[in-house]
Design a protein around this motif. Sequence first.
Motif, PDB file in Angstrom:
ATOM      1  N   ALA A   1     -36.325 -14.418  -9.539  1.00  0.00           N
ATOM      2  CA  ALA A   1     -35.189 -14.344 -10.474  1.00  0.00           C
ATOM      3  C   ALA A   1     -35.440 -13.286 -11.542  1.00  0.00           C
ATOM      4  CB  ALA A   1     -34.950 -15.706 -11.118  1.00  0.00           C
ATOM      5  N   LYS A   2     -36.639 -13.256 -12.084  1.00  0.00           N
ATOM      6  CA  LYS A   2     -36.961 -12.278 -13.126  1.00  0.00           C
ATOM      7  C   LYS A   2     -36.952 -10.855 -12.578  1.00  0.00           C
ATOM      8  CE  LYS A   2     -39.782 -15.407 -15.907  1.00  0.00           C
ATOM      9  NZ  LYS A   2     -41.166 -15.763 -16.296  1.00  0.00           N
ATOM     10  N   GLN A   3     -37.539 -10.671 -11.402  1.00  0.00           N
ATOM     11  CA  GLN A   3     -37.668  -9.321 -10.843  1.00  0.00           C
ATOM     12  C   GLN A   3     -36.344  -8.760 -10.336  1.00  0.00           C
ATOM     13  OE1 GLN A   3     -40.792  -8.942  -7.939  1.00  0.00           O
ATOM     14  NE2 GLN A   3     -42.389  -9.514  -9.394  1.00  0.00           N
ATOM     15  N   VAL A   4     -35.500  -9.622  -9.774  1.00  0.00           N
ATOM     16  CA  VAL A   4     -34.266  -9.148  -9.142  1.00  0.00           C
ATOM     17  C   VAL A   4     -33.079  -9.249 -10.080  1.00  0.00           C
ATOM     18  CG1 VAL A   4     -32.767  -9.430  -7.116  1.00  0.00           C
ATOM     19  CG2 VAL A   4     -35.221  -9.750  -6.883  1.00  0.00           C
ATOM     20  N   GLY A   5     -33.176 -10.127 -11.091  1.00  0.00           N
ATOM     21  CA  GLY A   5     -32.097 -10.225 -12.068  1.00  0.00           C
ATOM     22  C   GLY A   5     -31.185 -11.421 -11.894  1.00  0.00           C
ATOM     23  N   TYR A   6     -31.706 -12.507 -11.361  1.00  0.00           N
ATOM     24  CA  TYR A   6     -30.925 -13.747 -11.275  1.00  0.00           C
ATOM     25  C   TYR A   6     -31.166 -14.575 -12.524  1.00  0.00           C
ATOM     26  CZ  TYR A   6     -29.979 -12.617  -6.417  1.00  0.00           C
ATOM     27  OH  TYR A   6     -29.557 -11.995  -5.277  1.00  0.00           O
ATOM     28  N   ALA A   7     -30.231 -15.479 -12.826  1.00  0.00           N
ATOM     29  CA  ALA A   7     -30.298 -16.282 -14.049  1.00  0.00           C
ATOM     30  C   ALA A   7     -31.535 -17.167 -14.082  1.00  0.00           C
ATOM     31  CB  ALA A   7     -29.031 -17.131 -14.185  1.00  0.00           C
ATOM     32  N   ASP A   8     -31.863 -17.743 -12.928  1.00  0.00           N
ATOM     33  CA  ASP A   8     -33.020 -18.651 -12.882  1.00  0.00           C
ATOM     34  C   ASP A   8     -33.494 -18.798 -11.437  1.00  0.00           C
ATOM     35  OD1 ASP A   8     -31.145 -20.367 -11.648  1.00  0.00           O
ATOM     36  OD2 ASP A   8     -30.745 -21.429 -13.519  1.00  0.00           O
ATOM     37  N   GLY A   9     -34.512 -19.619 -11.253  1.00  0.00           N
ATOM     38  CA  GLY A   9     -35.084 -19.841  -9.927  1.00  0.00           C
ATOM     39  C   GLY A   9     -34.090 -20.437  -8.948  1.00  0.00           C
ATOM     40  N   ALA A  10     -33.212 -21.313  -9.430  1.00  0.00           N
ATOM     41  CA  ALA A  10     -32.212 -21.937  -8.554  1.00  0.00           C
ATOM     42  C   ALA A  10     -31.247 -20.877  -8.012  1.00  0.00           C
ATOM     43  CB  ALA A  10     -31.447 -23.026  -9.307  1.00  0.00           C
ATOM     44  N   ALA A  11     -30.843 -19.941  -8.856  1.00  0.00           N
ATOM     45  CA  ALA A  11     -29.948 -18.869  -8.416  1.00  0.00           C
ATOM     46  C   ALA A  11     -30.660 -17.962  -7.410  1.00  0.00           C
ATOM     47  CB  ALA A  11     -29.462 -18.058  -9.610  1.00  0.00           C
ATOM     48  N   ALA A  12     -31.932 -17.715  -7.633  1.00  0.00           N
ATOM     49  CA  ALA A  12     -32.717 -16.909  -6.702  1.00  0.00           C
ATOM     50  C   ALA A  12     -32.837 -17.625  -5.360  1.00  0.00           C
ATOM     51  CB  ALA A  12     -34.090 -16.618  -7.279  1.00  0.00           C
ATOM     52  N   GLN A  13     -33.064 -18.935  -5.401  1.00  0.00           N
ATOM     53  CA  GLN A  13     -33.167 -19.705  -4.157  1.00  0.00           C
ATOM     54  C   GLN A  13     -31.838 -19.671  -3.393  1.00  0.00           C
ATOM     55  OE1 GLN A  13     -34.396 -23.785  -4.563  1.00  0.00           O
ATOM     56  NE2 GLN A  13     -34.418 -24.115  -2.362  1.00  0.00           N
TER      57      GLN A  13
ATOM     58  N   ARG B   1     -20.353  -5.544  -4.737  1.00  0.00           N
ATOM     59  CA  ARG B   1     -20.699  -6.353  -3.566  1.00  0.00           C
ATOM     60  C   ARG B   1     -21.954  -5.811  -2.898  1.00  0.00           C
ATOM     61  NH1 ARG B   1     -15.038  -6.636  -2.846  1.00  0.00           N
ATOM     62  NH2 ARG B   1     -15.085  -4.897  -1.383  1.00  0.00           N
ATOM     63  N   MET B   2     -22.042  -4.483  -2.795  1.00  0.00           N
ATOM     64  CA  MET B   2     -23.218  -3.877  -2.188  1.00  0.00           C
ATOM     65  C   MET B   2     -24.450  -4.190  -3.022  1.00  0.00           C
ATOM     66  SD  MET B   2     -24.767  -2.345   0.144  1.00  0.00           S
ATOM     67  CE  MET B   2     -23.624  -1.505   1.194  1.00  0.00           C
ATOM     68  N   SER B   3     -24.291  -4.119  -4.315  1.00  0.00           N
ATOM     69  CA  SER B   3     -25.403  -4.439  -5.195  1.00  0.00           C
ATOM     70  C   SER B   3     -25.849  -5.883  -4.980  1.00  0.00           C
ATOM     71  CB  SER B   3     -24.997  -4.219  -6.655  1.00  0.00           C
ATOM     72  OG  SER B   3     -26.042  -4.603  -7.506  1.00  0.00           O
ATOM     73  N   ALA B   4     -24.896  -6.782  -4.811  1.00  0.00           N
ATOM     74  CA  ALA B   4     -25.238  -8.190  -4.573  1.00  0.00           C
ATOM     75  C   ALA B   4     -25.970  -8.348  -3.248  1.00  0.00           C
ATOM     76  CB  ALA B   4     -23.969  -9.046  -4.593  1.00  0.00           C
ATOM     77  N   VAL B   5     -25.525  -7.639  -2.224  1.00  0.00           N
ATOM     78  CA  VAL B   5     -26.189  -7.699  -0.918  1.00  0.00           C
ATOM     79  C   VAL B   5     -27.608  -7.159  -1.033  1.00  0.00           C
ATOM     80  CG1 VAL B   5     -26.180  -6.753   1.425  1.00  0.00           C
ATOM     81  CG2 VAL B   5     -24.056  -7.579   0.417  1.00  0.00           C
ATOM     82  N   GLU B   6     -27.746  -6.033  -1.709  1.00  0.00           N
ATOM     83  CA  GLU B   6     -29.072  -5.440  -1.892  1.00  0.00           C
ATOM     84  C   GLU B   6     -29.997  -6.382  -2.655  1.00  0.00           C
ATOM     85  OE1 GLU B   6     -28.034  -1.776  -3.794  1.00  0.00           O
ATOM     86  OE2 GLU B   6     -27.650  -0.756  -1.898  1.00  0.00           O
ATOM     87  N   ARG B   7     -29.463  -7.044  -3.668  1.00  0.00           N
ATOM     88  CA  ARG B   7     -30.272  -7.990  -4.446  1.00  0.00           C
ATOM     89  C   ARG B   7     -30.712  -9.156  -3.575  1.00  0.00           C
ATOM     90  NH1 ARG B   7     -26.847  -9.603  -9.308  1.00  0.00           N
ATOM     91  NH2 ARG B   7     -28.611 -10.946  -9.701  1.00  0.00           N
ATOM     92  N   ARG B   8     -29.798  -9.669  -2.743  1.00  0.00           N
ATOM     93  CA  ARG B   8     -30.164 -10.778  -1.848  1.00  0.00           C
ATOM     94  C   ARG B   8     -31.266 -10.349  -0.879  1.00  0.00           C
ATOM     95  NH1 ARG B   8     -24.629 -11.861  -1.898  1.00  0.00           N
ATOM     96  NH2 ARG B   8     -24.260 -10.861   0.112  1.00  0.00           N
ATOM     97  N   ILE B   9     -31.133  -9.140  -0.357  1.00  0.00           N
ATOM     98  CA  ILE B   9     -32.155  -8.636   0.571  1.00  0.00           C
ATOM     99  C   ILE B   9     -33.494  -8.504  -0.138  1.00  0.00           C
ATOM    100  CG2 ILE B   9     -32.871  -6.617   1.918  1.00  0.00           C
ATOM    101  CD1 ILE B   9     -29.858  -6.261   2.606  1.00  0.00           C
ATOM    102  N   GLN B  10     -33.472  -7.981  -1.342  1.00  0.00           N
ATOM    103  CA  GLN B  10     -34.713  -7.839  -2.117  1.00  0.00           C
ATOM    104  C   GLN B  10     -35.303  -9.222  -2.409  1.00  0.00           C
ATOM    105  OE1 GLN B  10     -34.261  -5.745  -5.835  1.00  0.00           O
ATOM    106  NE2 GLN B  10     -36.464  -5.669  -6.203  1.00  0.00           N
ATOM    107  N   ALA B  11     -34.454 -10.181  -2.763  1.00  0.00           N
ATOM    108  CA  ALA B  11     -34.929 -11.539  -3.037  1.00  0.00           C
ATOM    109  C   ALA B  11     -35.552 -12.144  -1.789  1.00  0.00           C
ATOM    110  CB  ALA B  11     -33.771 -12.404  -3.535  1.00  0.00           C
TER     111      ALA B  11
END
Length: 143
Positions: A32-44, A8-18
């Motif tokens: 998405a590429k830099q943070v590790g999301y599947a695609d642009g929609a997931a990053a959004q 969960r912390m990793s997910a929070v950190e990823r969202r903050i980085q995004a």
Amino acid sequence: MGASPKQRMSAVERRIQALQLHLAGVDYRTIAKQVGYADGAAAQKAVDRAIEESIARGHEDIDTIRTREVLRYNRLQAAHWGKAVKGDTKASEIVLKCMAGRERLLDLAAPKKINIQAQQLGDEILAVLSDAAGDDVAHGAAP
């Protein structure tokens, strides 16, 4: 089975980085590429969630925020108190700043004195103006 606290912390950190990348003007596909999301929609989606979480934190009850800040001042003061009472100038400055911050947050300062004569004069002026307005109305003058 749910995500572990570490996940969960990793997910929070990823969202903050995004969110930080988004605020810097980076497009969602690159995020998405830099943070590790599947695609642009997931990053959004992650950026949108980070914004919602940030807004929710901003709507906390002011008393809760004030209490948390006072507790932080208390903790910081406690950490420097021993050195301050032994004469450490820097620690003393920190303690005094903690005390001033707590005073400001809790509105502990003594009330400011007001000039009673100025208050009485203001009341008299208002009374005269009120009487004058009453006379104008009584004599048919437009208000």
